[in-house]
Design a protein around this motif. Structure first.
Motif, PDB file in Angstrom:
ATOM      1  N   ILE A   1       2.352   1.679   4.263  1.00 33.02           N
ATOM      2  CA  ILE A   1       1.403   2.764   4.040  1.00 33.02           C
ATOM      3  C   ILE A   1       2.071   4.055   4.489  1.00 33.02           C
ATOM      4  O   ILE A   1       2.497   4.178   5.637  1.00 33.02           O
TER       5      ILE A   1
ATOM      6  N   ILE B   1      -0.029   3.098  -0.745  1.00 29.66           N
ATOM      7  CA  ILE B   1       0.047   1.760  -0.163  1.00 29.66           C
ATOM      8  C   ILE B   1       0.834   0.882  -1.121  1.00 29.66           C
ATOM      9  O   ILE B   1       0.477   0.765  -2.297  1.00 29.66           O
TER      10      ILE B   1
ATOM     11  N   LYS C   1      -5.080   2.384   7.610  1.00 30.53           N
ATOM     12  CA  LYS C   1      -4.604   1.103   8.144  1.00 30.53           C
ATOM     13  C   LYS C   1      -5.769   0.167   8.450  1.00 30.53           C
ATOM     14  O   LYS C   1      -5.720  -1.021   8.121  1.00 30.53           O
TER      15      LYS C   1
ATOM     16  N   ALA D   1      -7.273  -1.035   5.124  1.00 31.96           N
ATOM     17  CA  ALA D   1      -6.398  -2.004   4.449  1.00 31.96           C
ATOM     18  C   ALA D   1      -6.507  -3.390   5.072  1.00 31.96           C
ATOM     19  O   ALA D   1      -6.437  -4.397   4.369  1.00 31.96           O
TER      20      ALA D   1
END
Length: 94
Positions: free
Chosen positions: A85, A5, A66, A69
């Motif tokens: 990512i 990331i 995802k 995050a």
């Protein structure tokens, strides 16, 4: 599977970063369905000013990373200008 990331902060957002840093670090340490393997701030050319974050995480899927995050306190505070990512093949090191 591993993922990397890259999150770049918005210009002039160091105050947002610092105000949310403790919560961000606690979030990273909390675990859950994503395991943080490596994490730290990216720095400006002066080698001191934090301008983003780089993480290597392990999770079952890109979708899981995802979602995770998006729950990060930095994301909730709107710190990032961009977040990328990508799947990552850990070839050397541990």
């Amino acid at each position: 599977m591993h993922f990397v990331i890259f999150a770049k902060d918005k210009a002039g957002a160091l105050d947002v970063r610092m105000a949310n840093r403790d919560a961000h670090i606690a979030f990273l340490k909390a675990g859950g369905n994503v395991t943080v393997k490596v994490a730290g701030p990216m720095l400006s050319d002066d080698g001191e000013t934090m301008i983003g974050s780089m993480l290597i995480v392990e999770a079952a899927s890109l979708l899981a990373v995802k979602a995770w995050a998006k729950a990060d306190p930095y994301a909730k505070a709107g710190l990032s200008q961009s977040v990328e990512i990508l799947p990552y093949n850990w070839a050397i090191g541990s």
